[in-house]
Write a protein that holds these residues in place. Structure first.
Motif, short mmCIF file in Angstrom:
data_model
loop_
_atom_site.label_atom_id
_atom_site.label_comp_id
_atom_site.label_asym_id
_atom_site.label_seq_id
_atom_site.Cartn_x
_atom_site.Cartn_y
_atom_site.Cartn_z
N ILE A 1 10.24 1.20 11.79
CA ILE A 1 9.31 0.79 10.74
C ILE A 1 8.06 0.11 11.32
O ILE A 1 6.95 0.56 11.04
CB ILE A 1 10.04 -0.07 9.69
N LEU B 1 6.03 2.80 13.49
CA LEU B 1 5.26 3.82 12.79
C LEU B 1 4.04 3.27 12.07
O LEU B 1 3.05 3.98 11.89
CB LEU B 1 6.16 4.56 11.78
N PHE B 2 4.07 2.02 11.66
CA PHE B 2 2.96 1.51 10.89
C PHE B 2 2.04 0.57 11.67
O PHE B 2 0.98 0.22 11.16
CB PHE B 2 3.47 0.84 9.62
N ARG B 3 2.40 0.18 12.88
CA ARG B 3 1.52 -0.70 13.68
C ARG B 3 1.40 -0.24 15.12
O ARG B 3 0.31 -0.16 15.65
CB ARG B 3 2.07 -2.13 13.68
N THR C 1 -3.55 8.86 10.64
CA THR C 1 -2.65 9.73 9.89
C THR C 1 -2.16 9.06 8.61
O THR C 1 -2.17 7.84 8.48
CB THR C 1 -1.44 10.13 10.74
N SER C 2 -1.71 9.87 7.69
CA SER C 2 -1.24 9.35 6.40
C SER C 2 0.18 8.81 6.52
O SER C 2 0.90 9.09 7.48
CB SER C 2 -1.27 10.46 5.35
N TRP C 3 0.58 8.05 5.51
CA TRP C 3 1.93 7.50 5.50
C TRP C 3 2.96 8.61 5.34
O TRP C 3 4.09 8.47 5.80
CB TRP C 3 2.08 6.44 4.40
N ARG D 1 3.72 9.94 8.77
CA ARG D 1 4.55 8.97 9.48
C ARG D 1 5.98 8.97 8.95
O ARG D 1 6.92 8.74 9.70
CB ARG D 1 3.92 7.58 9.39
N LEU D 2 6.13 9.25 7.67
CA LEU D 2 7.47 9.36 7.10
C LEU D 2 8.22 10.55 7.71
O LEU D 2 9.43 10.47 7.92
CB LEU D 2 7.37 9.51 5.58
#
Length: 66
Positions: free
Chosen positions: A19, A22-24, A36-38, A41-42
């Protein structure tokens, strides 16, 4: 039973790592992933959960180079 416990701990560690990665932290490993979009990343989430030790090493190495 011990094997299942070990697999469970491995996967929990993978989720806890994936988590924030992927977001930081992903931009430290791959700069092009910054925009890139969420949703993209999902899609990467299952791979990050399984390969978290490899990605952690890459992240640590990239942070040392900064």
């Amino acid at each position: 039973m011990l094997v299942l416990d070990a697999i469970g701990l491995y996967l929990i560690g993978g989720v806890l790592f994936a988590i924030p990665f992927l977001f930081r932290w992903i931009v430290f490993v791959d700069e092009s992933a910054g925009g890139t979009s969420w949703l993209f990343r999902l899609l990467l989430l299952p791979g990050c959960i399984v390969l978290w030790p490899v990605l952690l090493r890459k992240y640590i190495k990239a942070r040392k180079e900064i």
